[in-house]
Enzyme design. Structure first.
Site, short mmCIF file in Angstrom:
data_model
loop_
_atom_site.label_atom_id
_atom_site.label_comp_id
_atom_site.label_asym_id
_atom_site.label_seq_id
_atom_site.Cartn_x
_atom_site.Cartn_y
_atom_site.Cartn_z
N ASP A 183 -1.06 1.71 -4.12
CA ASP A 183 -1.67 0.45 -4.59
C ASP A 183 -2.98 1.09 -5.06
O ASP A 183 -3.84 0.38 -5.58
CB ASP A 183 -1.61 -0.61 -3.78
CG ASP A 183 -2.81 -0.40 -2.99
OD1 ASP A 183 -2.93 0.94 -2.40
OD2 ASP A 183 -3.29 -1.21 -2.18
N SER A 200 0.73 -1.36 0.02
CA SER A 200 0.02 -0.02 0.16
C SER A 200 0.93 1.38 0.10
O SER A 200 1.69 1.57 -0.95
CB SER A 200 -0.89 0.07 1.22
OG SER A 200 -1.92 1.09 1.15
N ASP A 221 -5.74 2.33 -3.61
CA ASP A 221 -7.09 2.19 -2.96
C ASP A 221 -7.15 3.54 -2.30
O ASP A 221 -8.27 3.86 -1.38
CB ASP A 221 -7.07 0.90 -2.03
CG ASP A 221 -5.84 0.85 -1.11
OD1 ASP A 221 -5.06 1.70 -0.91
OD2 ASP A 221 -6.16 -0.14 -0.33
N ASP A 243 -2.19 6.66 -3.48
CA ASP A 243 -1.23 5.90 -2.89
C ASP A 243 -0.61 4.68 -3.90
O ASP A 243 -1.08 4.75 -5.04
CB ASP A 243 -1.67 5.50 -1.47
CG ASP A 243 -2.65 4.08 -1.52
OD1 ASP A 243 -3.33 4.15 -2.57
OD2 ASP A 243 -2.44 3.49 -0.53
#
Length: 445
Positions: free
Chosen positions: A243, A102, A245, A241
């Site tokens: 990734d 993440s 999400d 960010d």
């Protein structure tokens, strides 16, 4: 049964340190394959990843483990986490796997799973996987080994899905947008989505090298984006960010618009259109100003524990569709099954376009209250709710706010600290109350 490896958001850690090693990922892939391959059927699992250099190692290891268990594998390459959730459903796969840490730096990595429905795995399935991790690895007969392939059209499918969440008649033509893709998984998809919807797009954070993901850029570091928006004379900026999400936005003045404000803008627009199902879920850390703003609109509001997993649980329990966190995890269950930075930002742009207003104007209905927090280090776990001295001090602090602020004490889930936080209209008063509470906590533990 307590889990050894799975946390609230999958398995995560420092690369090269257990369990984030190739050896463990091979075993994890095999264990997951044993669980996913039911009744002897040849199921298929999707694997996506962000742009970390270590992702290639773990992709190969997971693929080998899954194939050894007799499961077919489709590798999608660098793709946003929510894209894997969506594609798992549309490809009719039995599960999806994302290799990502993440918003963490490149030397961390992790794995998270999605069910066939595009939702996070239930605890029972994670426990089954951990059960097989502890068993000796047995490869299926050669005739039953899984096959692996790369899917080349995955990005195009997800781009079309993102665009479909905006009304067909709507165009963002004339809107100038700066995208910050955090050198991460959205670097190819996000620019295409916004360009195809008509926006004039400038980008930063779209040259990943495997090492620069989230480095002083993206939703956790929006200052560079803010400067770029002002310099370019753009209407707004959008930061994802690593990734994809999470999302944080910037208005034309360079002011940060965080997840709480984004949640408010989307909720107000859905209510205006009669499409808000029930209320809104925030977390224990959602700014009190958001709670007051929802109250003024007559929108029910509930707080969940910190973490998008708990936001999702509260949404499902209440049969609501909208929730999120100040960090930028926004869940729109009427659009997708998990937090999606691109889709959340599209809902904001659609609201602005519909009303003909700026992002700066859209956020004005909510006034964030001053917030202050002190982390108090402790040597052992403390029962905050059962500690009479601490609870008496909290009650006294809440009386001082007289309903126009709040106090929160909670133990960190990742480090030995108690977080002492307060919010209120008067910043000096908030700081004073937090300092006094922190002293009492220090003297009581």
């Amino acid at each position: 049964m307590s889990k050894e490896y799975f946390g609230t958001d999958g398995i995560r850690g420092r690369v090269g340190e257990g369990p984030i090693t190739p050896e463990f990922m091979l075993k994890l892939g095999w264990a997951a394959g044993r669980v996913f391959r039911q009744e002897g059927r040849r199921n298929r699992v999707l694997i996506g990843k962000d742009t970390r250099i270590s992702g290639y190692i773990f992709e190969s290891a997971l693929e080998s483990g899954l194939a050894a268990a007799g499961v077919d594998v489709a590798m999608l390459g660098p793709m946003p986490t929510p894209a894997i959730a969506y594609l798992t459903r549309t490809f009719r796969a039995c599960a999806g796997i994302v290799i990502s840490a993440s918003h963490n730096p490149f030397n961390d990595n992790g794995v998270k799973f999605f069910s066939a429905e595009g939702t996070k795995l239930p605890d029972s399935t994670e426990e089954q996987i951990e059960h097989f991790i502890r068993q000796p690895m047995e490869i299926v007969p050669s005739s039953q080994l899984g096959k692996a392939a790369r899917f080349e059209d995955a990005k195009g499918r997800y781009i079309e899905f993102c665009k479909s969440t905006v009304p067909f008649h709507m165009s963002f033509a004339g809107m100038r947008v700066v995208l910050d893709c955090a050198q991460g998984a959205t670097y190819q998809v996000a620019p295409s989505v916004f360009k195809e919807l008509g926006a004039k797009v400038e980008t930063i954070g779209v040259t990943p090298d495997g090492l620069n993901i989230n480095h002083e850029i993206g939703s956790t570091h929006p200052d560079q984006l803010a400067a770029k928006v002002v310099e370019a004379g753009a209407d707004l900026g959008i930061a994802f960010d690593g990734d994809g999400d999470r999302v944080v936005m910037v208005d034309h003045k360079g002011e940060i618009v965080d997840g709480d404000e984004i949640l408010y803008i989307i909720a107000r627009d859905k209510m205006r259109k009669g499409r808000l199902k029930g209320g809104v879920v925030g977390t224990l850390m959602t700014n009190f100003g958001a709670e007051l703003a929802f109250g003024e609109l007559g929108i029910p509001f509930e707080r969940a524990n910190v973490g998008d997993r708990y936001v999702m649980e509260a949404l499902l329990r209440n049969d609501w569709c909208l929730g999120g966190e100040g960090s930028g995890h926004i869940v729109c269950l009427d659009r997708t099954t998990t937090g999606d930075g691109i889709i959340s930002s599209l809902q904001v742009l659609a609201a602005l376009s519909d009303l003909g207003i700026t992002l700066h104007e859209a956020k004005k209905g909510m006034s964030k209250l001053p917030q202050h927090m002190i982390n108090v280090r402790v040597s052992q776990k403390v029962d905050i709710k059962g500690h009479t001295t601490i609870q008496s001090a909290v009650a006294n602090a809440e009386k001082q706010f007289a309903g126009k602020g709040r106090v929160l004490l909670r133990s960190s889930g990742t480090e030995p600290v108690i977080r002492v936080m307060a919010e209120g209209e008067d910043e000096a008063k908030v700081r004073s109350i937090v300092a006094e509470l922190a002293k009492i906590v220090e003297g009581s533990v």
